[in-house]
Design a protein around this motif. Structure first.
Motif, PDB file in Angstrom:
ATOM      1  N   TYR A  53       0.806  -1.229   0.000  1.00 52.59           N
ATOM      2  CA  TYR A  53       0.000   0.000   0.000  1.00 52.59           C
ATOM      3  C   TYR A  53       0.843   1.285   0.000  1.00 52.59           C
ATOM      4  CZ  TYR A  53      -4.334  -2.651   1.037  1.00 52.59           C
ATOM      5  OH  TYR A  53      -5.430  -3.491   0.989  1.00 52.59           O
ATOM      6  N   LEU A  56      -0.314   4.310  -2.001  1.00 49.97           N
ATOM      7  CA  LEU A  56      -1.526   4.936  -1.456  1.00 49.97           C
ATOM      8  C   LEU A  56      -1.137   5.952  -0.380  1.00 49.97           C
ATOM      9  CD1 LEU A  56      -2.285   2.138  -2.723  1.00 49.97           C
ATOM     10  CD2 LEU A  56      -4.137   2.009  -1.061  1.00 49.97           C
ATOM     11  N   VAL A 114      -4.363   3.624   6.028  1.00 48.65           N
ATOM     12  CA  VAL A 114      -4.929   3.039   4.807  1.00 48.65           C
ATOM     13  C   VAL A 114      -5.624   1.724   5.109  1.00 48.65           C
ATOM     14  CG1 VAL A 114      -4.236   1.839   2.675  1.00 48.65           C
ATOM     15  CG2 VAL A 114      -3.488   4.186   3.081  1.00 48.65           C
ATOM     16  N   HIS A 115      -5.054   0.935   6.005  1.00 51.74           N
ATOM     17  CA  HIS A 115      -5.478  -0.450   6.245  1.00 51.74           C
ATOM     18  C   HIS A 115      -6.552  -0.502   7.354  1.00 51.74           C
ATOM     19  CE1 HIS A 115      -5.025  -4.563   7.797  1.00 51.74           C
ATOM     20  NE2 HIS A 115      -4.339  -4.888   6.719  1.00 51.74           N
ATOM     21  N   SER A 116      -7.646  -1.200   7.092  1.00 54.51           N
ATOM     22  CA  SER A 116      -8.756  -1.258   8.051  1.00 54.51           C
ATOM     23  C   SER A 116      -8.340  -1.841   9.406  1.00 54.51           C
ATOM     24  CB  SER A 116      -9.909  -2.096   7.487  1.00 54.51           C
ATOM     25  OG  SER A 116     -10.721  -1.308   6.642  1.00 54.51           O
ATOM     26  N   ASN A 137      -8.284   7.114   4.732  1.00 51.19           N
ATOM     27  CA  ASN A 137      -8.597   6.055   3.765  1.00 51.19           C
ATOM     28  C   ASN A 137      -9.387   4.905   4.392  1.00 51.19           C
ATOM     29  OD1 ASN A 137      -8.300   4.771   0.982  1.00 51.19           O
ATOM     30  ND2 ASN A 137      -7.622   3.146   2.326  1.00 51.19           N
ATOM     31  N   ALA A 138      -8.803   4.206   5.359  1.00 51.14           N
ATOM     32  CA  ALA A 138      -9.343   2.912   5.808  1.00 51.14           C
ATOM     33  C   ALA A 138     -10.864   2.925   5.945  1.00 51.14           C
ATOM     34  CB  ALA A 138      -8.716   2.528   7.137  1.00 51.14           C
ATOM     35  N   GLY A 139     -11.504   1.907   5.359  1.00 50.64           N
ATOM     36  CA  GLY A 139     -12.972   1.886   5.312  1.00 50.64           C
ATOM     37  C   GLY A 139     -13.629   1.074   6.409  1.00 50.64           C
ATOM     38  N   PHE A 157     -14.511   6.790   3.138  1.00 49.35           N
ATOM     39  CA  PHE A 157     -15.688   5.966   2.798  1.00 49.35           C
ATOM     40  C   PHE A 157     -15.791   4.893   3.863  1.00 49.35           C
ATOM     41  CE2 PHE A 157     -11.783   4.282   1.253  1.00 49.35           C
ATOM     42  CZ  PHE A 157     -11.847   2.958   1.591  1.00 49.35           C
ATOM     43  N   TYR A 185      -8.952 -10.023   5.304  1.00 52.87           N
ATOM     44  CA  TYR A 185      -8.864  -9.119   6.467  1.00 52.87           C
ATOM     45  C   TYR A 185     -10.100  -8.229   6.429  1.00 52.87           C
ATOM     46  CZ  TYR A 185      -7.167  -4.819   4.063  1.00 52.87           C
ATOM     47  OH  TYR A 185      -7.040  -3.691   3.293  1.00 52.87           O
ATOM     48  N   ALA A 187     -11.152  -5.230   5.663  1.00 55.64           N
ATOM     49  CA  ALA A 187     -11.652  -4.490   4.501  1.00 55.64           C
ATOM     50  C   ALA A 187     -12.211  -5.434   3.446  1.00 55.64           C
ATOM     51  CB  ALA A 187     -10.549  -3.622   3.897  1.00 55.64           C
ATOM     52  N   MET A 191     -16.082  -5.644   2.385  1.00 60.11           N
ATOM     53  CA  MET A 191     -16.454  -5.225   1.019  1.00 60.11           C
ATOM     54  C   MET A 191     -17.222  -6.333   0.294  1.00 60.11           C
ATOM     55  SD  MET A 191     -13.657  -2.659  -0.496  1.00 60.11           S
ATOM     56  CE  MET A 191     -12.603  -1.680   0.567  1.00 60.11           C
ATOM     57  N   PHE A 237     -12.041  -7.316  -4.479  1.00 60.88           N
ATOM     58  CA  PHE A 237     -11.378  -6.174  -3.847  1.00 60.88           C
ATOM     59  C   PHE A 237      -9.909  -6.504  -3.644  1.00 60.88           C
ATOM     60  CE2 PHE A 237      -9.389  -4.682   0.134  1.00 60.88           C
ATOM     61  CZ  PHE A 237      -9.143  -3.375  -0.257  1.00 60.88           C
ATOM     62  N   ALA A 239      -6.118  -3.763  -3.698  1.00 62.65           N
ATOM     63  CA  ALA A 239      -5.704  -2.369  -3.889  1.00 62.65           C
ATOM     64  C   ALA A 239      -4.192  -2.314  -4.007  1.00 62.65           C
ATOM     65  CB  ALA A 239      -6.188  -1.515  -2.720  1.00 62.65           C
ATOM     66  N   PHE A 266     -11.092   0.432  -5.933  1.00 56.93           N
ATOM     67  CA  PHE A 266      -9.659   0.376  -5.600  1.00 56.93           C
ATOM     68  C   PHE A 266      -8.900  -0.574  -6.523  1.00 56.93           C
ATOM     69  CE2 PHE A 266     -12.459   0.879  -1.954  1.00 56.93           C
ATOM     70  CZ  PHE A 266     -12.172   2.195  -1.644  1.00 56.93           C
ATOM     71  N   TYR A 315      -6.983   8.174  -3.582  1.00 58.23           N
ATOM     72  CA  TYR A 315      -6.243   8.369  -2.328  1.00 58.23           C
ATOM     73  C   TYR A 315      -5.774   9.822  -2.219  1.00 58.23           C
ATOM     74  CZ  TYR A 315      -6.416   3.425  -3.254  1.00 58.23           C
ATOM     75  OH  TYR A 315      -6.871   2.174  -3.572  1.00 58.23           O
TER      76      TYR A 315
HETATM   77  C1  BEZ Z   1      -8.735  -0.785   3.825  1.00 56.94           C
HETATM   78  O1  BEZ Z   1      -7.991  -1.617   4.376  1.00 56.94           O
HETATM   79  O2  BEZ Z   1      -9.697  -0.284   4.423  1.00 56.94           O
HETATM   80  C2  BEZ Z   1      -8.460  -0.359   2.415  1.00 56.94           C
HETATM   81  C3  BEZ Z   1      -7.185  -0.484   1.892  1.00 56.94           C
HETATM   82  C4  BEZ Z   1      -6.931  -0.065   0.605  1.00 56.94           C
HETATM   83  C5  BEZ Z   1      -7.945   0.476  -0.167  1.00 56.94           C
HETATM   84  C6  BEZ Z   1      -9.224   0.583   0.353  1.00 56.94           C
HETATM   85  C7  BEZ Z   1      -9.479   0.167   1.648  1.00 56.94           C
END
Ligand code: BEZ
Length: 401
Positions: A53, A56, A114-116, A137-139, A157, A185, A187, A191, A237, A239, A266, A315
């Motif tokens: 990542y 990102l 970035v990482h959930s 970022n992290a959703g 988001f 994981y 995210a 998703m 999904f 990324a 993504f 991003y």
């Molecule tokens: C996430 O881990 O939330 C994520 C990572 C990369 C892109 C979108 C979401």
């Protein structure tokens, strides 16, 4: 509404004890204005600068720097410092890294990740400590659901928000049997779960969900399994570097010629130059598209390209909006980082003329925003239409929602 002020943090207690000690020693506490106590505003960035990542994290950071430079490199009239820490997208290091920034560096604001999985650890500590935090970022759904807090905002988001509309869209296209594939994981699971919810509600059926350890990029066995299952389509999904590899392998294995590929946006965002022809015709949903013909997007893409030599992506847009949120809130309080209630109110009331289009905050501090349907055409994420207007995450379990 859960009050930030309700929580007395570990740090507050330490601070109060120290101040009480000083007061009894000197019997006098000088009335130093909060602003003068610290010349530079400190903004901690916990983002991936290495690993799958990394690109990102760099785009979020560089777009924040661009937004801040456009505002004269001041926050509420004060100089600031960005304290960057590599999260390595590693949830196991997330608590220690968050503490390094909040307790060690004593940052005024925290942003990333970035990482959930990193986000869950970061948001938990930020909530306990009362540090104003902007998730760029992290959703992870929980961040603006059961883990929501008055001091936690998101400029990106929720994982549910960008994938539920694709379920409805794919069913509308007459697709009946779908296989989904993602990293194992938070995210990825959220998703494909949101996609399944939308798809099954509209009459479709998910025949298999394939989970691959994060951040593995050996997809051959999974592609063989997908080909054998013969679904009408695949929903995916991935990324960053993993998305590049998956989309290329999907095409090179010959599966793409028989089974169309769909996904969360993504999968093709910030990745198209590396994916080349392999990405052509892939359909995705996302709260942004490169080709949005909005004045704010055209201006931003131009400025980002000039500043970095790279093309903007989702991003970068989220990083830019994070900077806008900080700038506006700090202007409202004239640089007083101690004015927590006013900062929170300013953030809640902020409305954005963002490169992604206008958006506003929900009660749980998640963006209410349009989700676009995009198709990769001639190396561009072309907007096919709006998959769903003003999508609001349900905010389930958030006391503020
Ligand atoms: C996430 O881990 O939330 C994520 C990572 C990369 C892109 C979108 C979401």
């Amino acid at each position: 509404m859960r009050s930030l002020l309700r929580t007395i943090s570990r740090r507050d207690l330490l601070r109060q004890t120290a101040v009480a000690g000083l007061a009894s020693a000197a019997n006098f506490i000088p009335a130093v204005p909060a602003i003068a106590q610290k010349a530079k505003v400190k903004v901690g960035l916990l983002l991936p600068y290495s690993g799958t990542y990394a690109a990102l994290g760099h785009n979020i950071t560089d777009a924040m720097k661009l937004g801040l430079a456009e505002a004269g490199n001041k926050l509420g009239g004060r100089d600031f410092e960005l304290v960057q820490l590599d999260s390595e997208a590693d949830p196991a290091k997330a608590a220690a890294n968050t503490n390094k920034l909040i307790v060690g560096e004593k940052v005024d604001f925290l942003s990333g990740p970035v990482h959930s999985g990193v986000a869950m650890a970061m948001a938990k500590i930020a909530r306990e400590e009362g540090t104003l935090t902007i998730v760029s970022n992290a959703g992870a759904n929980a961040v603006t659901r059961e883990m929501c807090g008055a001091n936690i905002f998101r400029t990106s988001f929720s994982n549910w928000q960008v994938c539920f509309p694709m379920g409805t869209e794919m069913a509308r296209r007459g697709l009946k049997r779908v296989v989904s594939v993602t990293w194992n994981y938070a995210a990825g699971k959220e998703m494909i779960g949101a996609f399944r919810e939308g798809f099954e509600k509209a009459g479709g059926s998910v025949v298999k969900e394939i989970l691959i350890p994060f951040p593995n990029v050996e997809f051959q066995a999974n592609l063989t399994e997908i080909a054998a299952l013969k679904p009408d389509a695949v929903f995916a999904f991935f990324a960053g570097a993993g998305a590049v590899k998956f989309v290329k392998d999907y095409a090179e294995s010959g599966v793409k010629a028989k089974i169309p590929l769909y996904g969360a946006g993504f999968l093709t965002d910030g990745t198209l130059p590396a994916q080349g022809a392999a990405a052509e015709g892939v359909f995705t949903t996302l709260h942004y598209a490169d080709s949005l013909q909005l004045p704010a997007n055209l201006r931003f893409r131009d400025a980002f390209k000039k500043a970095t030599g790279r093309d903007a992506d989702v991003y970068a847009v989220q990083g830019y909006d994070t900077a806008q949120l900080l700038i506006r809130a700090m202007e409202k309080v004239k640089g007083d980082t101690g004015a927590t209630k006013e900062l929170i109110r300013a953030m809640e009331e902020a409305k954005f003329d963002s490169p992604r289009g206008a958006w506003r905050y929900s009660k749980s501090h998640n963006p209410v925003q349009d989700v676009y349907l995009r198709e990769v055409r001639n190396g561009d994420n072309a907007v096919v239409g709006v998959a769903e207007k003003e999508v609001s995450d349900p905010g389930t379990g958030c006391g503020m929602a």
